[in-house]
Design a protein around this motif. Sequence first.
Motif, PDB file in Angstrom:
ATOM      1  N   ILE A  12      11.028   9.639  25.612  1.00  0.00           N
ATOM      2  CA  ILE A  12      12.243  10.214  25.533  1.00  0.00           C
ATOM      3  C   ILE A  12      12.975   9.462  24.686  1.00  0.00           C
ATOM      4  O   ILE A  12      13.068   8.191  24.755  1.00  0.00           O
ATOM      5  N   TYR A  25      18.677   7.820  26.815  1.00  0.00           N
ATOM      6  CA  TYR A  25      18.467   7.754  28.098  1.00  0.00           C
ATOM      7  C   TYR A  25      19.800   7.591  28.852  1.00  0.00           C
ATOM      8  O   TYR A  25      20.250   6.449  29.227  1.00  0.00           O
ATOM      9  N   ALA A  63      19.157  12.813  29.701  1.00  0.00           N
ATOM     10  CA  ALA A  63      17.800  12.579  29.670  1.00  0.00           C
ATOM     11  C   ALA A  63      17.435  12.498  31.163  1.00  0.00           C
ATOM     12  O   ALA A  63      16.087  12.741  31.480  1.00  0.00           O
ATOM     13  N   TYR A  64      18.276  12.227  32.037  1.00  0.00           N
ATOM     14  CA  TYR A  64      17.816  12.163  33.579  1.00  0.00           C
ATOM     15  C   TYR A  64      17.314  13.552  33.847  1.00  0.00           C
ATOM     16  O   TYR A  64      16.309  13.871  34.678  1.00  0.00           O
ATOM     17  N   CYS A 116      13.697  14.216  32.509  1.00  0.00           N
ATOM     18  CA  CYS A 116      12.765  13.238  33.124  1.00  0.00           C
ATOM     19  C   CYS A 116      12.474  13.947  34.344  1.00  0.00           C
ATOM     20  O   CYS A 116      11.336  14.009  34.611  1.00  0.00           O
ATOM     21  N   TYR A 163      10.976   5.126  27.193  1.00  0.00           N
ATOM     22  CA  TYR A 163      12.121   5.679  26.543  1.00  0.00           C
ATOM     23  C   TYR A 163      12.531   4.842  25.171  1.00  0.00           C
ATOM     24  O   TYR A 163      12.266   3.841  25.236  1.00  0.00           O
ATOM     25  N   GLU A 221      16.003   3.718  23.146  1.00  0.00           N
ATOM     26  CA  GLU A 221      17.151   3.536  22.866  1.00  0.00           C
ATOM     27  C   GLU A 221      17.573   2.609  22.024  1.00  0.00           C
ATOM     28  O   GLU A 221      16.967   1.423  21.524  1.00  0.00           O
ATOM     29  N   LYS A 243      18.637  -0.204  28.828  1.00  0.00           N
ATOM     30  CA  LYS A 243      19.441   0.155  29.736  1.00  0.00           C
ATOM     31  C   LYS A 243      19.574  -0.625  31.056  1.00  0.00           C
ATOM     32  O   LYS A 243      18.545  -0.751  31.709  1.00  0.00           O
ATOM     33  N   ASN A 299      18.389   2.684  35.304  1.00  0.00           N
ATOM     34  CA  ASN A 299      17.385   3.084  35.053  1.00  0.00           C
ATOM     35  C   ASN A 299      16.706   3.879  36.191  1.00  0.00           C
ATOM     36  O   ASN A 299      15.822   3.447  36.951  1.00  0.00           O
ATOM     37  N   LEU A 323      11.690   3.861  33.897  1.00  0.00           N
ATOM     38  CA  LEU A 323      11.035   4.032  32.554  1.00  0.00           C
ATOM     39  C   LEU A 323      10.980   2.646  32.005  1.00  0.00           C
ATOM     40  O   LEU A 323      11.901   1.875  32.029  1.00  0.00           O
ATOM     41  N   TYR A 365      11.119   0.417  28.681  1.00  0.00           N
ATOM     42  CA  TYR A 365      12.150   0.458  27.360  1.00  0.00           C
ATOM     43  C   TYR A 365      11.085   0.108  26.276  1.00  0.00           C
ATOM     44  O   TYR A 365      10.202  -0.630  26.139  1.00  0.00           O
TER      45      TYR A 365
END
Length: 211
Positions: free
Chosen positions: A6, A9, A13-14, A17, A30, A32, A36, A39, A43, A45
Amino acid sequence: MTQNTIVGYGGHAYMVCDIMKSNGQKILGYFEQEKKTKNPFHLTYLGRETDAGALDILRNNHWFVAFDNNHFRKFITEKMLQMDIGTPRSIVHKSTLIPAGLELGFGSMIAPGVIINTLCEMGNSVIINTHATIGYECTIGDYAHIATGAVLANNVRIGERSFVGANAVVKEGVIIGDEVRIGAGSVIVRDVESGCTVVGNPARIIDKKNK
C-alpha cells in the motif's frame, strides 16, 4: 509469494486494507514518508516508495496508491509509473454487483455494496465508494471519485479528476466535465462545465476555476 503493498497509510488506505483482507489478499506492508504511529491493520512499514530498497519490493509484489485526493493520487501514480514497476492493481470488494466483462482501469477501487450496471467504462485509478450506484452506459474518467451513496443514472459521463459527493444524484444523460466538485446530497439535472463546484437541489455553481 506475491503480496500487496500500500502506498499511503491514512483513512482511505484503511478501507483499501479492509477490502484486501476481506478478499483474502495478503498485505506485505505500506510505504509512507515516515512510520505511522496509528497502525490499525498492524502492517509493516516498508519505508518510502522512492527509497533504494523499495524498487525490488514493488517489482516483485502488487502495489496500490491509497490516497483519496484525486490530484495527489494522480501525482503519486504517475511518478511511480515512471519507475518501471508495472501498473498498480485494482481491487474490488466481493460484495459488489458488477457486470461480467467490466474492464477497470489500473489502480481502481470498488468498495462494498457498489452496484455497476452494464456497458460502463471506467478509467484508471477511479474510486467508487461504498453503496454508490452506477447506471448503464456510464463513463467515469481517470482519477475520478464517486463518493458513498452517490447515484449516477444511465448514460452519465464523469470527467477526469472529478468528485461526486456523498448521496449526490446525477440525472440521466448529464455530462460532468473535468475537475468538477459536486457537493454532498446535490441533485445534478444539467451538464456541468469543467472546473466548477456545484451544490444544492437543483445544483448551482458556487465556484469556477479560471482557465
